[in-house]
Design an enzyme around this catalytic site. Structure first.
Site, short mmCIF file in Angstrom:
data_model
loop_
_atom_site.label_atom_id
_atom_site.label_comp_id
_atom_site.label_asym_id
_atom_site.label_seq_id
_atom_site.Cartn_x
_atom_site.Cartn_y
_atom_site.Cartn_z
N LYS A 29 0.72 -1.40 0.12
CA LYS A 29 -0.14 0.18 -0.11
C LYS A 29 0.68 1.33 -0.12
O LYS A 29 1.90 1.33 1.03
CB LYS A 29 -0.93 -0.43 1.24
CG LYS A 29 -2.09 0.94 1.17
CD LYS A 29 -3.39 0.38 0.35
CE LYS A 29 -4.22 -0.32 0.41
NZ LYS A 29 -4.86 -0.83 -0.78
N THR A 75 -3.17 -5.87 0.40
CA THR A 75 -3.14 -4.37 0.82
C THR A 75 -3.67 -3.74 2.13
O THR A 75 -3.22 -2.57 2.78
CB THR A 75 -2.23 -3.39 -0.97
OG1 THR A 75 -3.97 -3.25 -0.99
CG2 THR A 75 -1.86 -4.01 -1.61
N ASP A 76 -5.00 -3.86 1.58
CA ASP A 76 -5.46 -2.73 3.03
C ASP A 76 -5.18 -3.34 4.23
O ASP A 76 -4.69 -2.76 5.06
CB ASP A 76 -7.18 -3.74 2.82
CG ASP A 76 -7.81 -2.77 3.86
OD1 ASP A 76 -8.15 -2.04 3.21
OD2 ASP A 76 -8.30 -3.12 4.37
N PHE A 116 31.53 29.70 -11.95
CA PHE A 116 31.35 28.55 -13.43
C PHE A 116 31.93 28.98 -13.99
O PHE A 116 31.75 29.74 -14.53
CB PHE A 116 30.60 28.76 -13.61
CG PHE A 116 29.68 27.03 -14.28
CD1 PHE A 116 30.04 25.49 -13.49
CD2 PHE A 116 29.31 26.79 -15.41
CE1 PHE A 116 30.00 24.90 -14.92
CE2 PHE A 116 29.25 25.93 -15.46
CZ PHE A 116 29.61 25.09 -15.40
N ARG A 144 28.32 33.99 -8.92
CA ARG A 144 26.53 34.00 -9.17
C ARG A 144 25.56 33.54 -8.21
O ARG A 144 26.47 32.97 -6.75
CB ARG A 144 26.73 32.90 -10.16
CG ARG A 144 26.95 31.34 -10.16
CD ARG A 144 26.82 30.72 -11.05
NE ARG A 144 26.91 29.26 -10.19
CZ ARG A 144 27.10 27.70 -10.76
NH1 ARG A 144 26.55 27.90 -12.30
NH2 ARG A 144 27.47 27.00 -10.15
N GLN A 160 28.22 20.49 -8.35
CA GLN A 160 29.07 18.75 -8.57
C GLN A 160 29.57 19.27 -7.20
O GLN A 160 30.14 18.38 -6.50
CB GLN A 160 30.39 18.89 -9.70
CG GLN A 160 29.26 18.47 -11.22
CD GLN A 160 28.80 19.71 -12.19
OE1 GLN A 160 28.28 20.68 -11.38
NE2 GLN A 160 28.46 19.76 -13.17
N ASN A 175 19.92 22.71 -9.96
CA ASN A 175 20.59 23.65 -10.07
C ASN A 175 19.52 24.67 -10.83
O ASN A 175 18.89 25.13 -11.21
CB ASN A 175 21.37 23.50 -11.27
CG ASN A 175 22.65 25.57 -11.05
OD1 ASN A 175 21.77 25.69 -10.39
ND2 ASN A 175 22.91 25.35 -11.83
N HIS A 222 18.64 28.73 -11.13
CA HIS A 222 18.95 29.22 -12.19
C HIS A 222 18.80 30.87 -11.60
O HIS A 222 17.46 30.80 -11.82
CB HIS A 222 19.18 28.68 -13.62
CG HIS A 222 19.81 28.07 -14.28
ND1 HIS A 222 20.68 27.35 -13.88
CD2 HIS A 222 19.66 26.70 -14.51
CE1 HIS A 222 21.02 26.43 -13.82
NE2 HIS A 222 19.54 26.20 -14.96
O1 LIG Z 1 27.19 24.00 -11.23
C1 LIG Z 1 27.30 23.51 -12.31
N1 LIG Z 1 27.82 22.65 -13.29
C2 LIG Z 1 26.75 22.64 -13.99
O2 LIG Z 1 27.70 21.65 -14.16
C3 LIG Z 1 26.50 23.88 -15.42
N2 LIG Z 1 25.86 24.28 -16.63
C4 LIG Z 1 25.58 25.07 -16.51
O3 LIG Z 1 25.84 25.58 -17.69
N3 LIG Z 1 25.74 25.85 -15.80
C5 LIG Z 1 26.43 24.61 -14.22
N4 LIG Z 1 26.53 24.55 -13.21
#
Ligand SMILES: O=c1[nH]c(=O)c2[nH]c(=O)[nH]c2[nH]1
Length: 302
Positions: free
Chosen positions: A12, A57-58, A162, A179, A222, A248, A250
């Site tokens: 469930k 499952t009940d 970056f 950024r 990363q 990410n 943005h």
């Molecule tokens: O931290 C980031 N990793 C990426 O792999 C990536 N690629 C991207 O366009 N911006 C970023 N920023």
């Protein structure tokens, strides 16, 4: 032509259990979403429709609610372990159980400057998760516990860069040394034992995530994920592996030049789609095998 029943499990999904502790005028609340899945000797149910081994499952759902009263929900990890052992140790056809739990946090309402006894406001920060797998009985029994969090939204307004990426005919992204970095993090960490102070480790891991995110001068998301993962493994010997998934989120500097205004990283367009999706696992060299630890009930089909 031979045809065989392959892997199968049933249970469930998404039992919404709310447990109120009302032993004193100051009540407590646990608000959870529980999924159960059983694996075992269920071939006949599929091949000939014989339900002789099939704990409904009940019934699994009813057990989840009954255990909220009988065992309580001190932590989602302990409650999940209790449920998993109940199914595996209590029903011969059941060889394995998977219990997945999300916990939604509430904080006490403040009324006239004082915390209220029985009113809460939903806490927006994150959802805590526990995924319990138990396989086998007796001496052969093995247990895997994966704890984590999701929807943990975190942002830093500087300290993120970056640059240095390859540039081809489709690249328009400009390198940056300053950024906004933001994500809605999913993190799950796998334990090597169940002898754990679940609340303390959860709080500790969350603090490490926040500290690494905040303090690392990040060259990429990363790098931030790896820093978080390795710091968690360094701090907790009983964690074998951590997996991180980070959209990410943005934040693009908005072009204010049409209005004759400069914009030195002050006004952004917070774009929700598309987003980069950065995912990494960090694992000890001597980590024991993961078995079914990562096989999610609802993600079973990939
Ligand atoms: O931290 C980031 N990793 C990426 O792999 C990536 N690629 C991207 O366009 N911006 C970023 N920023």
């Amino acid at each position: 032509m031979g045809i065989t029943l392959g892997e199968n499990q049933y249970g469930k999904a998404e039992n919404r259990v709310v447990r109120i502790y009302r032993d004193s005028p100051r009540h407590e609340i646990k608000d959870i979403n529980v999924g159960t899945a059983l694996r075992g000797d269920f071939a006949a149910a599929h091949t000939s429709g014989d339900q002789g081994n099939v704990l409904p499952t009940d019934t699994q759902k009813q057990t989840a609610y009954a255990y909220a009263k009988e065992k309580g929900i001190a932590t989602i990890e302990q409650y999940g372990l209790d449920l998993a052992y109940h199914f595996v140790d209590g029903y011969e056809p059941v060889h394995g159980a998977r219990i997945e739990i999300e916990e939604y946090a509430w904080e006490r309402a403040v009324v006239d400057g004082a915390e209220h006894d029985h009113t809460w406001v939903r806490k927006g920060q994150e959802v805590r998760t526990a995924d319990i797998s138990v396989e086998g009985v007796g001496d052969d029994q093995r247990t895997w516990v994966v704890c984590g969090l999701k929807e943990f939204t975190i942002l830093k307004s500087t300290g993120s860069e970056f640059h240095g990426f390859p540039v081809d005919e489709y690249t328009i992204l400009q390198p940056t040394t300053d950024r906004v970095m933001a994500t809605s993090l999913v993190a799950k960490w796998r334990f090597t034992t169940t002898d754990i102070d679940w609340d303390a480790v959860y709080t500790g891991v969350k603090a490490i995530i926040v500290k690494e995110f905040a303090t690392l001068q990040s060259l990429a998301l990363q790098q931030t994920l790896y820093a978080i993962g390795s710091a968690v493994l360094e701090a907790y010997g009983e964690i074998a592996e951590i997996r991180l998934s980070a959209p990410n989120k943005h934040h693009f500097v908005y072009d204010l030049s049409p209005f004759g205004l400069d914009n030195p990283n002050e006004v952004f367009n917070a774009d929700d789609r598309p987003y980069g999706l950065i995912q990494a696992s960090v694992i000890r060299d001597d980590a024991p095998d993961a078995g079914p630890a990562w096989t999610m009930q609802r993600g079973w089909m990939g």
